[in-house]
Design an enzyme around this catalytic site. Sequence first.
Site, PDB file in Angstrom:
ATOM      1  CG  HIS A  65      -1.923  -1.046   1.262  1.00  0.00           C
ATOM      2  ND1 HIS A  65      -2.969  -1.038   2.159  1.00  0.00           N
ATOM      3  CD2 HIS A  65      -2.081  -2.169   0.518  1.00  0.00           C
ATOM      4  CE1 HIS A  65      -3.725  -2.107   1.962  1.00  0.00           C
ATOM      5  NE2 HIS A  65      -3.197  -2.812   0.972  1.00  0.00           N
ATOM      6  CD  GLU A  67      -2.124   4.890   2.489  1.00  0.00           C
ATOM      7  OE1 GLU A  67      -1.811   3.865   1.851  1.00  0.00           O
ATOM      8  OE2 GLU A  67      -3.291   5.306   2.538  1.00  0.00           O
ATOM      9  CB  CYS A  95      -6.158  -0.023   5.410  1.00  0.00           C
ATOM     10  SG  CYS A  95      -4.444  -0.582   5.232  1.00  0.00           S
ATOM     11  CB  CYS A  98      -1.797   2.275   5.805  1.00  0.00           C
ATOM     12  SG  CYS A  98      -1.505   1.371   4.260  1.00  0.00           S
TER      13      CYS A  98
END
Length: 173
Positions: A65, A67, A95, A98
């Site tokens: 991801h 991040e 999420c 993250c």
Amino acid sequence: MMEKEKFTFFDLQKDKEYLRRGIEISWESVRSGNTPFGALLVDGNGTILLEQPNIEISEKDCTGHAETTLMRMASKLYSKDLLKECTLYTTAEPCVMCAGAIYWGNVGRVVYALSEKRLLELTGSDPQNPTFDVPCRTVFAGGQKDIVVVGPIDDPELEIEAAAPHQGFWESH
């Protein structure tokens, strides 16, 4: 209280500018075959330190991801003291994974465009993005750090811009 005062440089207009750069990065993610997410790290003076598209699909990395990948890089390059004075901008609410990376990396402020609930409306039940209905504020509140969270930004135009890379992506994926 002193921690929040460090961020007086930032204002809503600047936040929107950085979020729009994050949206550009999310389009880069799509062009490289990845899901439409982007993140950037900005220091307390407004300098962009890092930018990161999502790399989950192209790198075959479930932790790819934007991040989390950005936080892996940031923690190698910058001290926790410096990161505490930074803002992580992201196109969608971080999420659980993250948010954990942001917490452990020691970033002091997070700004996002789309809420996790709005993201779920866009992704539907796509197995590539089985969203958690856990706000990042909930993750941060479970810890011992005071992380400032701004988002979702209340701007219908910005929400449309942030949702645009998702339009048609999940149905065709």
